[in-house]
Design an enzyme around this catalytic site. Structure first.
Site, PDB file in Angstrom:
ATOM      1  N   GLY A  87      27.982   5.719 -27.488  1.00 19.08           N
ATOM      2  CA  GLY A  87      26.822   6.549 -27.827  1.00 19.08           C
ATOM      3  C   GLY A  87      25.667   5.737 -28.369  1.00 19.08           C
ATOM      4  CD  GLU A 135       8.112 -11.144  -6.173  1.00 14.83           C
ATOM      5  OE1 GLU A 135       8.501 -12.009  -5.374  1.00 14.83           O
ATOM      6  OE2 GLU A 135       7.611 -11.408  -7.276  1.00 14.83           O
ATOM      7  CD  GLU A 160      -2.744  -1.203   2.516  1.00  7.92           C
ATOM      8  OE1 GLU A 160      -2.726  -0.207   3.267  1.00  7.92           O
ATOM      9  OE2 GLU A 160      -3.442  -2.216   2.723  1.00  7.92           O
ATOM     10  CD1 TRP A 173       3.898   0.424  -4.515  1.00  9.20           C
ATOM     11  CD2 TRP A 173       4.149   1.435  -6.471  1.00  9.20           C
ATOM     12  NE1 TRP A 173       4.223   1.722  -4.264  1.00  9.20           N
ATOM     13  CE2 TRP A 173       4.382   2.377  -5.451  1.00  9.20           C
ATOM     14  CE3 TRP A 173       4.242   1.847  -7.807  1.00  9.20           C
ATOM     15  CZ2 TRP A 173       4.712   3.697  -5.704  1.00  9.20           C
ATOM     16  CZ3 TRP A 173       4.562   3.165  -8.062  1.00  9.20           C
ATOM     17  CH2 TRP A 173       4.810   4.077  -7.027  1.00  9.20           C
ATOM     18  CB  ALA A 210       1.644  -0.802   4.257  1.00 10.60           C
ATOM     19  N   GLY A 211       4.788  -0.338   2.341  1.00 12.66           N
ATOM     20  CA  GLY A 211       5.575  -0.983   1.296  1.00 12.66           C
ATOM     21  C   GLY A 211       6.477  -2.019   1.933  1.00 12.66           C
TER      22      GLY A 211
END
Length: 388
Positions: free
Chosen positions: A348, A371, A133, A162, A136-137
């Site tokens: 490049g 995760e 959340e 996520w 609340a990761g």
């Protein structure tokens, strides 16, 4: 000691190598040609899903009793690795199908397993995972999404952040607080939510650095009624099931990281053999050879860690928590390092979208984050070591 049959135990089986060849053929023929367009347009890789379903590589981990192919954990990692080698977004189809369905496999009743694993195995649905959340990761126990009992049902309110493949998946494992006054971490339960449940909706897709073909959205629950028989495991066991799931699925993120690192190394090798400076191929310069040697050495080390962790996942070894975290952490750090070096080797040319290594570098970054960030992985590993 030569000829000792025990040494065959440290060798990939012929069946696994045949699987690798089959997945690589599908990936190169059906998935790679669309990878740049998927990234450019931030669109779901439908071609990849179709190809993976046709070959039974979309959810290989599901057991035969649910109409799956019953691939072991190592075989599942090989599928994810080979798809990630050409398109990380597409590799999230088998990876997230495992992530979303693993709580069901670990904790659900036979009725729930049959109901939800079977359509995923048949390619009729995908399965996503709702744990994180906004606030609340890493601290998952701080979640605020609530499931309030109402007769035999539960009413879900809150959000999840996520969420990979949100909107494309039909099923979602969602963790929610079922006892607000209960002990922290033991007051959370797991549920299966279906895409067409009333009160369930999605935010607009996130605009991301990489994995642009895999939609990432928030899940929103507004008085979303869930039948009580969709609870996974017992009430209060949700977070325990969620963390057990991650022990297994972090290994698949390691496989994904190995795949993108190998893809970048392969492309860089081809480029340095063709690119000429000062009258000879730049592959002949020792400085670049040392870079390539380090890249190859680290990719192979990461691969061995992932495969060892996959074997532990399959057996359910007690030290899986350490090995899953270690494989994910090391492989993803190496993926970031190797893809960055691949861009450097192209000079490049590596910085422009005419070549895939800049996409690979952007895609690799997320493997250090989702995760569980690699800082969290190091905490997990340290705790396991300190336990003795």
């Amino acid at each position: 000691m030569t000829g000792n049959p025990d040494f065959d135990l440290f060798k990939i089986s012929e069946d696994h190598e045949m699987l690798r060849d089959a997945v690589r053929a599908v990936a190169e023929d059906k998935i790679a040609p669309h990878a740049a367009d998927v990234d450019e347009k931030s669109r779901f890789p439908q071609e990849a899903l179709d190809a993976l379903v046709a070959a039974d590589f979309h959810a290989p981990h599901i057991a035969e009793e649910y109409d799956g192919v019953g691939a072991d954990a190592l075989a599942t990692c090989i599928v994810i690795e080979e798809v990630a080698r050409v398109c990380v977004s597409s590799s999230l189809i088998p990876a997230v199908n495992k992530l979303g369905s693993m709580p069901v496999i670990l904790g659900a009743s036979e009725e729930i397993k049959a109901k939800y694993l079977t359509p995923v195995a048949k390619g009729e649905a995908m399965f996503s995972y709702g744990l994180s959340e906004r606030e609340a990761g890493s601290d998952t126990a701080a979640m605020r999404c609530k499931a309030t009992a109402d007769g035999d049902d539960f009413i879900l309110n809150g959000q999840k952040s996520w969420i990979t493949n949100a909107g494309e998946s039909r099923f979602y494992t969602v963790m929610a607080v079922t006892d607000p006054d209960g002990e922290r971490g033991r007051n959370i339960s797991a549920f299966v939510v279906e895409k067409d449940d009333d009160g369930f909706s999605f935010s607009e897709p996130e605009r991301k650095l990489g994995i642009k073909g895999s939609p990432t959205r928030e899940l929103h629950f507004d008085n979303c009624r869930i039948p009580g028989d969709r609870m996974i495991g017992a009430r209060g066991e949700g977070l325990k099931i969620a963390l057990r799931t991650l022990d297994h699925t972090r290994v698949t993120i390691g496989a994904q990281a190995v795949g993108v690192a190998q893809g970048a190394l392969d492309y860089a090798l081809g480029y340095v053999k063709e690119r000429k400076q000062f009258g000879k191929a730049i592959a002949e310069f020792q400085g670049l050879q040392f870079m390539l040697a380090d890249m190859g050495m680290k990719v192979e080390t990461a691969r061995q860690m992932v495969y060892a962790a996959a074997a532990k996942s399959e057996r359910g070894d007690k030290d899986l928590t350490f090995f899953g975290a270690a494989a994910k952490c090391y492989a993803s750090d190496i993926a970031m390092e190797v893809t960055t070096d691949a861009v450097q080797l192209l000079g490049g040319a590596g910085y422009v979208k005419d070549h895939p290594v800049e996409r690979m570098m952007r895609d690799a970054k997320i493997t250090q984050i989702y995760e569980g960030t690699n800082q969290i992985q190091r905490m997990v590993m340290a705790r396991q070591l300190l336990k003795g």
